[in-house]
Scaffold this motif. Sequence first.
Motif, PDB file in Angstrom:
ATOM      1  N   LYS A 275     -11.060  -2.680  -1.942  1.00  0.00           N
ATOM      2  CA  LYS A 275     -10.406  -3.679  -2.782  1.00  0.00           C
ATOM      3  C   LYS A 275      -8.900  -3.665  -2.534  1.00  0.00           C
ATOM      4  CE  LYS A 275      -9.889  -5.097  -7.567  1.00  0.00           C
ATOM      5  NZ  LYS A 275     -10.178  -4.777  -8.968  1.00  0.00           N
ATOM      6  N   THR A 276      -8.330  -2.466  -2.439  1.00  0.00           N
ATOM      7  CA  THR A 276      -6.891  -2.353  -2.177  1.00  0.00           C
ATOM      8  C   THR A 276      -6.554  -2.942  -0.810  1.00  0.00           C
ATOM      9  OG1 THR A 276      -6.833  -0.340  -3.503  1.00  0.00           O
ATOM     10  CG2 THR A 276      -4.974  -0.712  -2.044  1.00  0.00           C
ATOM     11  N   GLU A 277      -7.383  -2.610   0.206  1.00  0.00           N
ATOM     12  CA  GLU A 277      -7.141  -3.158   1.551  1.00  0.00           C
ATOM     13  C   GLU A 277      -7.232  -4.681   1.539  1.00  0.00           C
ATOM     14  OE1 GLU A 277      -9.881  -1.364   4.262  1.00  0.00           O
ATOM     15  OE2 GLU A 277      -9.089   0.658   3.926  1.00  0.00           O
ATOM     16  N   ASN A 278      -8.235  -5.209   0.834  1.00  0.00           N
ATOM     17  CA  ASN A 278      -8.388  -6.663   0.761  1.00  0.00           C
ATOM     18  C   ASN A 278      -7.196  -7.303   0.063  1.00  0.00           C
ATOM     19  OD1 ASN A 278     -10.827  -6.748   2.098  1.00  0.00           O
ATOM     20  ND2 ASN A 278     -12.064  -6.699   0.231  1.00  0.00           N
ATOM     21  N   GLU A 279      -6.723  -6.691  -1.012  1.00  0.00           N
ATOM     22  CA  GLU A 279      -5.560  -7.236  -1.714  1.00  0.00           C
ATOM     23  C   GLU A 279      -4.333  -7.219  -0.815  1.00  0.00           C
ATOM     24  OE1 GLU A 279      -5.198  -4.942  -5.276  1.00  0.00           O
ATOM     25  OE2 GLU A 279      -6.869  -5.939  -6.254  1.00  0.00           O
ATOM     26  N   ILE A 280      -4.156  -6.135  -0.069  1.00  0.00           N
ATOM     27  CA  ILE A 280      -3.011  -6.053   0.849  1.00  0.00           C
ATOM     28  C   ILE A 280      -3.143  -7.102   1.945  1.00  0.00           C
ATOM     29  CG2 ILE A 280      -1.931  -4.585   2.602  1.00  0.00           C
ATOM     30  CD1 ILE A 280      -2.607  -2.192   0.800  1.00  0.00           C
TER      31      ILE A 280
END
Length: 115
Positions: A89-94
């Motif tokens: 999720k963090t990677e996708n948000e970034i």
Amino acid sequence: MKQKDFGERLNAARDAKQAMAAKFRQRPGPDDPAVAERRAARTAVSAARDARAAEREAQRLAENARIAAEREALAAEQAEQDKRAAAEKTENEIRLGAERKAARDARYAARKARK
């Protein structure tokens, strides 16, 4: 009907008491081999019952330990999956933030190029 007189009633009561006492005296004592054998049999049955109860308790404890280990492993696996999901999720948000910034920069550059 013949009525019993007092003496006959006393004799009958005495005979009944003597019969009860004789019956009681005929009982085997605690040192009799048959009594000892029955006591040993009861002790063996009791020991076997206790052994079976201890075995059931050990099986119950082993089953509870196995279930606890499975739950712990499942919880650890779930925590690992949650950690991976949070990382994705963090990677996708970034990545989405970078894509939005790139799109915004491209629009800005296109607007500047038109002027």
